[in-house]
Design a protein around this motif. Structure first.
Motif, short mmCIF file in Angstrom:
data_model
loop_
_atom_site.label_atom_id
_atom_site.label_comp_id
_atom_site.label_asym_id
_atom_site.label_seq_id
_atom_site.Cartn_x
_atom_site.Cartn_y
_atom_site.Cartn_z
N THR A 128 6.26 4.97 -1.56
CA THR A 128 6.10 5.03 -0.10
C THR A 128 5.24 6.21 0.32
OG1 THR A 128 8.31 4.08 0.07
CG2 THR A 128 7.36 5.00 2.08
N GLU A 129 5.34 7.31 -0.41
CA GLU A 129 4.61 8.53 -0.05
C GLU A 129 3.14 8.51 -0.45
OE1 GLU A 129 8.92 9.26 -0.64
OE2 GLU A 129 7.34 8.33 -1.84
N ALA A 130 2.73 7.56 -1.23
CA ALA A 130 1.35 7.53 -1.73
C ALA A 130 0.34 7.32 -0.60
CB ALA A 130 1.19 6.44 -2.78
N LYS A 131 -0.82 7.89 -0.77
CA LYS A 131 -1.93 7.68 0.17
C LYS A 131 -3.21 7.44 -0.62
CE LYS A 131 -0.03 10.33 4.03
NZ LYS A 131 -0.26 11.45 5.00
N PHE A 132 -4.18 6.85 0.05
CA PHE A 132 -5.42 6.46 -0.61
C PHE A 132 -6.60 6.82 0.29
CE2 PHE A 132 -1.91 3.85 -1.82
CZ PHE A 132 -2.01 3.73 -3.19
N ALA A 133 -7.67 7.31 -0.30
CA ALA A 133 -8.83 7.69 0.51
C ALA A 133 -10.09 7.69 -0.34
CB ALA A 133 -8.62 9.06 1.13
N LEU A 150 -13.49 -0.73 -4.86
CA LEU A 150 -12.78 -0.88 -3.59
C LEU A 150 -13.21 -2.16 -2.88
CD1 LEU A 150 -10.81 0.48 -1.58
CD2 LEU A 150 -12.81 1.54 -0.52
N SER A 151 -14.50 -2.44 -2.85
CA SER A 151 -15.00 -3.61 -2.13
C SER A 151 -14.62 -4.91 -2.81
CB SER A 151 -16.52 -3.52 -1.98
OG SER A 151 -17.17 -3.58 -3.24
N ARG A 152 -14.19 -4.83 -4.05
CA ARG A 152 -13.72 -6.02 -4.75
C ARG A 152 -12.20 -6.17 -4.66
NH1 ARG A 152 -18.56 -4.98 -6.50
NH2 ARG A 152 -19.77 -6.45 -7.73
N GLY A 153 -11.55 -5.18 -4.07
CA GLY A 153 -10.08 -5.23 -3.97
C GLY A 153 -9.56 -5.41 -2.56
N VAL A 154 -10.37 -5.07 -1.57
CA VAL A 154 -9.95 -5.22 -0.17
C VAL A 154 -11.08 -5.91 0.60
CG1 VAL A 154 -8.58 -3.09 -0.34
CG2 VAL A 154 -10.87 -3.00 0.64
N GLY A 155 -10.81 -6.25 1.85
CA GLY A 155 -11.84 -6.88 2.68
C GLY A 155 -13.00 -5.94 2.95
N ARG A 156 -14.14 -6.51 3.30
CA ARG A 156 -15.34 -5.69 3.51
C ARG A 156 -15.15 -4.68 4.62
NH1 ARG A 156 -20.58 -9.79 3.03
NH2 ARG A 156 -20.16 -10.47 0.89
N GLN A 158 -12.40 -3.44 5.82
CA GLN A 158 -11.41 -2.43 5.43
C GLN A 158 -12.04 -1.41 4.47
OE1 GLN A 158 -10.77 -5.73 5.52
NE2 GLN A 158 -9.26 -5.80 7.16
N ALA A 159 -12.83 -1.92 3.52
CA ALA A 159 -13.50 -1.01 2.59
C ALA A 159 -14.46 -0.09 3.34
CB ALA A 159 -14.26 -1.81 1.53
N MET A 160 -15.24 -0.65 4.26
CA MET A 160 -16.19 0.16 5.00
C MET A 160 -15.49 1.19 5.89
SD MET A 160 -19.28 -0.30 4.15
CE MET A 160 -20.33 0.21 5.51
N GLU A 161 -14.35 0.84 6.43
CA GLU A 161 -13.60 1.81 7.23
C GLU A 161 -13.21 3.02 6.39
OE1 GLU A 161 -9.32 2.15 9.54
OE2 GLU A 161 -10.46 0.28 9.72
N MET A 162 -12.72 2.76 5.18
CA MET A 162 -12.35 3.86 4.31
C MET A 162 -13.57 4.68 3.90
SD MET A 162 -9.47 2.14 1.81
CE MET A 162 -9.10 3.71 0.99
#
Length: 261
Positions: A128-133, A150-156, A158-162
Protein backbone atom coordinates in the motif's frame (compact mmCIF):
# COMPACT_ATOMS: atom_id res chain seq x y z
CA UNK A 1 32.27 -11.92 0.41
CA UNK A 2 32.88 -9.19 -2.17
CA UNK A 3 30.63 -6.22 -2.92
CA UNK A 4 29.61 -7.81 -6.21
CA UNK A 5 28.35 -10.84 -4.29
CA UNK A 6 26.33 -8.79 -1.82
CA UNK A 7 24.64 -6.12 -3.96
CA UNK A 8 22.39 -8.79 -5.49
CA UNK A 9 21.17 -11.70 -3.39
CA UNK A 10 19.67 -14.92 -4.72
CA UNK A 11 17.60 -17.48 -2.82
CA UNK A 12 16.04 -20.55 -4.42
CA UNK A 13 13.16 -22.50 -2.90
CA UNK A 14 10.74 -24.95 -4.49
CA UNK A 15 11.31 -23.73 -8.04
CA UNK A 16 11.19 -20.03 -7.14
CA UNK A 17 14.35 -17.92 -7.46
CA UNK A 18 14.20 -14.66 -5.50
CA UNK A 19 16.62 -11.94 -6.61
CA UNK A 20 16.95 -9.15 -4.08
CA UNK A 21 18.49 -5.77 -4.85
CA UNK A 22 20.76 -5.10 -1.89
CA UNK A 23 22.10 -1.55 -2.00
CA UNK A 24 19.82 -0.14 0.70
CA UNK A 25 22.15 2.75 1.53
CA UNK A 26 21.84 3.91 -2.10
CA UNK A 27 18.11 3.17 -2.31
CA UNK A 28 19.02 0.27 -4.61
CA UNK A 29 20.13 2.60 -7.38
CA UNK A 30 21.10 0.68 -10.51
CA UNK A 31 24.86 1.05 -10.58
CA UNK A 32 26.82 -0.56 -13.39
CA UNK A 33 27.90 -3.25 -10.94
CA UNK A 34 24.32 -4.03 -9.87
CA UNK A 35 23.02 -4.10 -13.45
CA UNK A 36 25.91 -6.36 -14.47
CA UNK A 37 25.07 -8.74 -11.64
CA UNK A 38 21.41 -8.74 -12.67
CA UNK A 39 22.37 -9.39 -16.28
CA UNK A 40 24.59 -12.32 -15.32
CA UNK A 41 22.12 -13.83 -12.86
CA UNK A 42 19.23 -13.64 -15.31
CA UNK A 43 21.38 -15.44 -17.89
CA UNK A 44 22.12 -18.18 -15.36
CA UNK A 45 18.44 -18.50 -14.46
CA UNK A 46 17.45 -18.74 -18.13
CA UNK A 47 19.60 -21.88 -18.36
CA UNK A 48 18.37 -23.38 -15.08
CA UNK A 49 15.46 -25.81 -15.57
CA UNK A 50 14.95 -26.05 -11.81
CA UNK A 51 13.73 -22.44 -11.72
CA UNK A 52 10.05 -22.06 -12.62
CA UNK A 53 9.41 -18.49 -11.40
CA UNK A 54 11.55 -15.46 -10.51
CA UNK A 55 10.66 -12.91 -7.83
CA UNK A 56 12.41 -9.54 -7.97
CA UNK A 57 12.57 -7.87 -4.56
CA UNK A 58 14.64 -5.25 -2.75
CA UNK A 59 16.00 -4.46 0.70
CA UNK A 60 15.88 -1.10 2.43
CA UNK A 61 13.68 2.02 2.33
CA UNK A 62 13.16 2.01 -1.45
CA UNK A 63 12.53 -0.62 -4.09
CA UNK A 64 14.78 1.11 -6.62
CA UNK A 65 15.70 4.76 -7.16
CA UNK A 66 16.69 4.31 -10.80
CA UNK A 67 20.16 4.95 -12.15
CA UNK A 68 22.99 5.87 -9.80
CA UNK A 69 23.20 9.59 -10.60
CA UNK A 70 26.54 10.11 -8.85
CA UNK A 71 28.02 7.35 -10.96
CA UNK A 72 26.39 8.74 -14.10
CA UNK A 73 27.83 12.22 -13.54
CA UNK A 74 31.32 10.71 -13.27
CA UNK A 75 31.13 9.12 -16.71
CA UNK A 76 33.47 10.46 -19.36
CA UNK A 77 32.13 11.00 -22.87
CA UNK A 78 29.35 9.70 -25.07
CA UNK A 79 30.59 6.11 -25.28
CA UNK A 80 30.61 5.58 -21.51
CA UNK A 81 27.13 7.08 -21.13
CA UNK A 82 25.78 5.03 -24.03
CA UNK A 83 27.26 1.84 -22.55
CA UNK A 84 25.35 2.33 -19.30
CA UNK A 85 22.01 2.80 -21.06
CA UNK A 86 22.75 -0.17 -23.33
CA UNK A 87 23.42 -2.33 -20.28
CA UNK A 88 20.19 -1.16 -18.64
CA UNK A 89 18.22 -1.92 -21.80
CA UNK A 90 19.81 -5.36 -21.96
CA UNK A 91 18.73 -6.14 -18.40
CA UNK A 92 15.15 -4.99 -19.01
CA UNK A 93 14.97 -6.98 -22.24
CA UNK A 94 16.39 -10.03 -20.48
CA UNK A 95 13.49 -9.93 -18.03
CA UNK A 96 10.99 -9.91 -20.89
CA UNK A 97 12.87 -12.61 -22.81
CA UNK A 98 13.44 -14.83 -19.75
CA UNK A 99 11.70 -18.21 -20.17
CA UNK A 100 10.41 -18.00 -16.60
CA UNK A 101 7.74 -15.52 -15.46
CA UNK A 102 9.07 -12.66 -13.30
CA UNK A 103 7.10 -11.11 -10.43
CA UNK A 104 8.11 -7.72 -9.00
CA UNK A 105 7.57 -7.46 -5.25
CA UNK A 106 7.47 -3.70 -4.66
CA UNK A 107 7.48 -2.69 -1.00
CA UNK A 108 8.34 1.01 -1.45
CA UNK A 109 9.21 3.74 -3.96
CA UNK A 110 10.21 2.76 -7.50
CA UNK A 111 11.41 5.69 -9.59
CA UNK A 112 12.83 6.22 -13.10
CA UNK A 113 14.70 3.03 -14.10
CA UNK A 114 13.28 1.48 -10.93
CA UNK A 115 9.79 2.07 -12.30
CA UNK A 116 11.06 0.67 -15.61
CA UNK A 117 12.17 -2.44 -13.76
CA UNK A 118 8.66 -2.96 -12.36
CA UNK A 119 7.03 -2.32 -15.74
CA UNK A 120 9.35 -4.84 -17.38
CA UNK A 121 8.27 -7.67 -15.10
CA UNK A 122 5.43 -9.96 -16.12
CA UNK A 123 3.51 -9.40 -12.88
CA UNK A 124 3.85 -6.85 -10.08
CA UNK A 125 2.55 -6.79 -6.52
CA UNK A 126 2.86 -3.63 -4.46
CA UNK A 127 2.51 -2.73 -0.81
CA UNK A 128 0.00 0.00 0.00
CA UNK A 129 2.86 2.38 0.79
CA UNK A 130 4.61 1.92 -2.56
CA UNK A 131 4.83 4.79 -5.04
CA UNK A 132 5.94 5.00 -8.64
CA UNK A 133 7.42 7.86 -10.66
CA UNK A 134 9.41 8.75 -13.76
CA UNK A 135 10.81 12.04 -12.45
CA UNK A 136 13.67 12.56 -14.89
CA UNK A 137 11.96 15.61 -16.36
CA UNK A 138 12.49 17.34 -12.99
CA UNK A 139 16.27 17.22 -13.45
CA UNK A 140 16.35 17.87 -17.19
CA UNK A 141 16.62 14.21 -18.18
CA UNK A 142 13.46 12.81 -19.80
CA UNK A 143 12.88 9.18 -18.78
CA UNK A 144 13.15 7.90 -22.34
CA UNK A 145 14.31 4.36 -21.60
CA UNK A 146 11.80 3.87 -18.74
CA UNK A 147 9.22 5.16 -21.23
CA UNK A 148 9.63 2.00 -23.34
CA UNK A 149 8.51 -0.36 -20.59
CA UNK A 150 6.03 2.07 -19.05
CA UNK A 151 4.21 2.75 -22.33
CA UNK A 152 3.78 -0.98 -22.83
CA UNK A 153 2.32 -1.46 -19.35
CA UNK A 154 -0.15 1.41 -18.99
CA UNK A 155 -2.28 3.54 -21.30
CA UNK A 156 -0.61 6.19 -23.43
CA UNK A 157 -2.11 9.16 -21.62
CA UNK A 158 -1.29 7.68 -18.23
CA UNK A 159 2.30 7.05 -19.31
CA UNK A 160 2.62 10.58 -20.69
CA UNK A 161 1.23 12.06 -17.48
CA UNK A 162 3.93 10.31 -15.47
CA UNK A 163 6.67 11.19 -17.96
CA UNK A 164 5.72 14.84 -18.49
CA UNK A 165 4.88 15.76 -14.90
CA UNK A 166 7.42 13.69 -13.00
CA UNK A 167 4.86 13.37 -10.21
CA UNK A 168 4.66 10.10 -8.27
CA UNK A 169 1.52 8.00 -8.29
CA UNK A 170 0.42 5.90 -5.35
CA UNK A 171 -0.04 2.14 -5.38
CA UNK A 172 -3.80 2.35 -5.86
CA UNK A 173 -3.41 4.51 -8.95
CA UNK A 174 -0.69 2.18 -10.26
CA UNK A 175 -3.13 -0.71 -9.90
CA UNK A 176 -5.92 1.15 -11.71
CA UNK A 177 -3.57 2.12 -14.52
CA UNK A 178 -2.27 -1.44 -14.92
CA UNK A 179 1.30 -0.88 -13.76
CA UNK A 180 0.80 -3.39 -10.93
CA UNK A 181 -1.56 -6.32 -10.61
CA UNK A 182 -2.49 -6.09 -6.95
CA UNK A 183 -1.95 -3.81 -3.95
CA UNK A 184 -1.82 -5.38 -0.51
CA UNK A 185 -0.93 -4.36 3.02
CA UNK A 186 2.81 -4.34 3.64
CA UNK A 187 2.59 -7.20 6.10
CA UNK A 188 0.79 -9.36 3.52
CA UNK A 189 3.11 -8.64 0.57
CA UNK A 190 5.49 -11.55 1.12
CA UNK A 191 2.73 -14.12 1.49
CA UNK A 192 0.74 -12.82 -1.49
CA UNK A 193 3.75 -12.93 -3.80
CA UNK A 194 4.81 -16.33 -2.48
CA UNK A 195 1.31 -17.71 -3.07
CA UNK A 196 1.26 -16.53 -6.69
CA UNK A 197 4.81 -17.75 -7.29
CA UNK A 198 3.92 -21.21 -5.97
CA UNK A 199 0.80 -21.31 -8.14
CA UNK A 200 2.73 -20.43 -11.31
CA UNK A 201 5.57 -22.81 -10.37
CA UNK A 202 3.05 -25.67 -10.28
CA UNK A 203 2.43 -25.30 -14.03
CA UNK A 204 4.38 -26.87 -16.88
CA UNK A 205 7.66 -25.01 -17.35
CA UNK A 206 7.51 -25.73 -21.08
CA UNK A 207 4.02 -24.27 -21.36
CA UNK A 208 5.00 -21.16 -19.42
CA UNK A 209 8.04 -20.64 -21.64
CA UNK A 210 6.23 -20.89 -24.98
CA UNK A 211 3.28 -18.88 -23.71
CA UNK A 212 5.35 -16.00 -22.33
CA UNK A 213 7.44 -15.78 -25.49
CA UNK A 214 4.34 -15.76 -27.70
CA UNK A 215 2.61 -13.14 -25.55
CA UNK A 216 5.33 -10.55 -26.06
CA UNK A 217 5.92 -11.38 -29.72
CA UNK A 218 2.27 -11.01 -30.68
CA UNK A 219 1.97 -7.65 -28.94
CA UNK A 220 4.21 -6.11 -31.58
CA UNK A 221 2.24 -7.58 -34.51
CA UNK A 222 -0.85 -6.70 -36.47
CA UNK A 223 -3.99 -8.75 -35.84
CA UNK A 224 -3.56 -11.24 -38.70
CA UNK A 225 0.11 -11.88 -37.95
CA UNK A 226 -0.66 -12.22 -34.23
CA UNK A 227 -3.27 -14.90 -34.88
CA UNK A 228 -0.94 -16.69 -37.31
CA UNK A 229 1.78 -16.77 -34.67
CA UNK A 230 -0.61 -17.83 -31.90
CA UNK A 231 -2.03 -20.64 -34.05
CA UNK A 232 1.47 -21.90 -34.82
CA UNK A 233 2.46 -21.77 -31.15
CA UNK A 234 -0.72 -23.55 -30.03
CA UNK A 235 -0.21 -26.27 -32.64
CA UNK A 236 3.33 -26.93 -31.40
CA UNK A 237 2.18 -26.67 -27.78
CA UNK A 238 -0.63 -29.17 -28.40
CA UNK A 239 1.88 -31.70 -29.72
CA UNK A 240 4.18 -31.35 -26.70
CA UNK A 241 4.38 -34.08 -24.07
CA UNK A 242 3.24 -31.77 -21.25
CA UNK A 243 0.06 -30.89 -23.13
CA UNK A 244 -0.74 -34.57 -23.66
CA UNK A 245 -0.08 -35.23 -19.99
CA UNK A 246 -2.13 -32.23 -18.88
CA UNK A 247 -5.14 -33.19 -20.97
CA UNK A 248 -4.96 -36.84 -19.91
CA UNK A 249 -4.66 -35.82 -16.26
CA UNK A 250 -7.69 -33.54 -16.59
CA UNK A 251 -9.77 -36.27 -18.22
CA UNK A 252 -8.63 -38.84 -15.66
CA UNK A 253 -9.22 -36.41 -12.77
CA UNK A 254 -5.67 -36.63 -11.38
CA UNK A 255 -2.80 -34.17 -10.88
CA UNK A 256 -0.50 -33.83 -13.90
CA UNK A 257 3.14 -34.90 -13.77
CA UNK A 258 5.05 -32.39 -15.87
CA UNK A 259 8.15 -33.38 -17.85
CA UNK A 260 9.11 -29.91 -19.04
CA UNK A 261 8.85 -30.72 -22.72
Amino acid sequence: MSELETILLRRDEAGVATLTLNRPEARNALSVALMSELDSELARIARDPAVRVVVLAANGPAFCAGHDLKEMRALQGRDEVAAVFALCSRVMTAIVRLPQPVIAKVHAMATAAGCQLVASCDLAYAATEAKFATPGVNIGLFCSTPMVALSRGVGRKQAMEMLLSGRPINAGTAERWGLVNHVVAAEALDSEVASMARLIASKSAHTLKVGKEAFYRQLEMGLDDAYALASKVMTENMLAMDAAEGIDAFLEKRPPVWRGC
